[in-house]
Design a protein around this motif. Structure first.
Motif, PDB file in Angstrom:
ATOM      1  N   HIS A  53      39.454  63.264  10.011  1.00 20.31           N
ATOM      2  CA  HIS A  53      40.838  63.095  10.616  1.00 20.31           C
ATOM      3  C   HIS A  53      40.499  63.344  12.074  1.00 20.31           C
ATOM      4  O   HIS A  53      39.565  63.709  12.536  1.00 20.31           O
ATOM      5  CB  HIS A  53      41.851  64.224   9.944  1.00 20.31           C
ATOM      6  N   THR A  54      41.675  62.926  12.869  1.00 15.58           N
ATOM      7  CA  THR A  54      41.685  63.263  14.326  1.00 15.58           C
ATOM      8  C   THR A  54      43.011  63.813  14.333  1.00 15.58           C
ATOM      9  O   THR A  54      43.900  63.804  13.657  1.00 15.58           O
ATOM     10  CB  THR A  54      41.620  62.025  15.044  1.00 15.58           C
ATOM     11  N   ARG A 100      41.181  57.123  21.312  1.00 16.80           N
ATOM     12  CA  ARG A 100      41.071  57.964  22.528  1.00 16.80           C
ATOM     13  C   ARG A 100      41.580  57.541  23.888  1.00 16.80           C
ATOM     14  O   ARG A 100      42.036  58.263  24.526  1.00 16.80           O
ATOM     15  CB  ARG A 100      39.737  58.273  22.662  1.00 16.80           C
ATOM     16  N   GLY A 140      35.903  67.154  20.342  1.00 21.26           N
ATOM     17  CA  GLY A 140      37.205  66.751  20.197  1.00 21.26           C
ATOM     18  C   GLY A 140      37.918  67.817  19.969  1.00 21.26           C
ATOM     19  O   GLY A 140      37.711  68.933  19.340  1.00 21.26           O
ATOM     20  N   LEU A 148      37.650  54.626  16.684  1.00 28.06           N
ATOM     21  CA  LEU A 148      37.703  56.049  17.439  1.00 28.06           C
ATOM     22  C   LEU A 148      37.808  56.100  18.792  1.00 28.06           C
ATOM     23  O   LEU A 148      38.503  56.515  19.468  1.00 28.06           O
ATOM     24  CB  LEU A 148      36.530  56.766  17.220  1.00 28.06           C
ATOM     25  N   ARG A 177      35.167  63.095  14.317  1.00 32.62           N
ATOM     26  CA  ARG A 177      34.380  63.116  15.723  1.00 32.62           C
ATOM     27  C   ARG A 177      33.509  64.327  15.666  1.00 32.62           C
ATOM     28  O   ARG A 177      33.971  65.392  15.230  1.00 32.62           O
ATOM     29  CB  ARG A 177      35.237  63.215  17.224  1.00 32.62           C
ATOM     30  N   PRO A 180      36.495  66.445  10.272  1.00 35.54           N
ATOM     31  CA  PRO A 180      36.838  65.790  11.818  1.00 35.54           C
ATOM     32  C   PRO A 180      36.040  64.708  11.813  1.00 35.54           C
ATOM     33  O   PRO A 180      34.773  64.592  11.418  1.00 35.54           O
ATOM     34  CB  PRO A 180      36.207  66.707  12.524  1.00 35.54           C
ATOM     35  N   ALA A 200      40.428  68.072  17.153  1.00 33.01           N
ATOM     36  CA  ALA A 200      40.292  68.189  15.882  1.00 33.01           C
ATOM     37  C   ALA A 200      39.219  69.315  15.325  1.00 33.01           C
ATOM     38  O   ALA A 200      39.217  69.920  14.495  1.00 33.01           O
ATOM     39  CB  ALA A 200      40.100  66.995  15.050  1.00 33.01           C
TER      40      ALA A 200
END
Length: 241
Positions: free
Chosen positions: A214-215, A80, A156, A76, A153, A151, A158
């Motif tokens: 997901h992102t 980013r 963020g 992750l 995270r 999501p 998403a």
């Protein structure tokens, strides 16, 4: 619920617009006497410009994260990071190469069988139709993965966009199915939908295993993989005929 989640039903319409823009450029370039390879590159370039390379960026970041991270947190963190790594470069090269090959092979196959001007024009238009269909269906795959995965995270984009309601995913599927059913013949339509479904499931399973959700990058990667699957499917069916 975020505006993007509420507007998920319209994702295929966006795909139609992007695909149509690429198709019109392909037709214009071909009419001006530019070769099929050049027309194909111009069509892809216009599509990238319209979307701001958003989905391509997602593909590159996802490839870097999934390929270079040792664990979920590192994956992750890499995704980013705005810098692009080896996995991302390779993923983009393969993606653009496959998109170009599928469109160019389709165009060559169609136009090489044309023995009259009117038939040539019609077959060239079929390339534009293919871009529209691929653009619409690939964005349904993106909506489906968004709906199926949480999501990844706790913060963020998403998370802030919210969860897509099932009704919106179904509506997006219906819109894209109706649009593409009107554009493609029966065999191409069925094979293409199956190919996009496989691509969507692949990205769902991969993202779930790699980061547990997901992102925005994962959704962009999903669109790219699904579009490539659609283009290859249509090209394969057409060449086989």
């Amino acid at each position: 619920m975020g505006q993007a989640a509420r507007a998920a039903w319209a994702f295929p319409i966006v795909g139609v617009v992007v695909g149509a823009a690429g198709g019109l450029v392909f037709l214009g370039a071909n009419h001006l006497g530019i070769g099929l390879a050049g027309a194909t590159l111009l069509a892809i370039s216009v599509q990238v410009l319209i979307t701001g390379a958003l989905h391509e960026d997602g593909l590159a970041d996802t490839a870097d994260g999934f390929g270079g991270g040792r664990d979920r947190e590192q994956k992750l963190a890499i995704m980013r990071d705005s810098r692009i790594g080896t996995y991302g470069v390779v993923a983009l090269m393969l993606a653009f190469g496959l998109r170009f090959s599928a469109i160019n092979e389709l165009a060559n196959s169609l136009i090489s069988t044309s023995d009259e001007y009117d038939q040539t024009v019609s077959n060239t238009s079929a390339v534009a139709v293919t871009l529209i269909a691929a653009g619409a269906l690939s964005r349904v795959a993106m909506a489906a993965v968004w709906y199926l995965l949480p999501p990844a995270r706790s913060d963020g984009l998403a998370l802030s966009c919210g969860k897509i309601p099932l009704a919106s995913v179904i509506a997006a599927g219906l819109v894209s199915s109706l649009v593409t059913f009107g554009l493609l013949d029966g065999e191409s339509w069925g094979v293409t939908i199956a190919a996009v479904a496989v691509a969507a499931f692949f990205m769902y399973a991969l993202a779930k295993r790699q980061i547990g959700g997901h992102t925005g990058d994962v959704l962009g990667a999903t669109q790219q993989i699904a579009e490539i699957a659609a283009l290859l499917a249509i090209s394969a069916v057409t060449v086989a005929i």
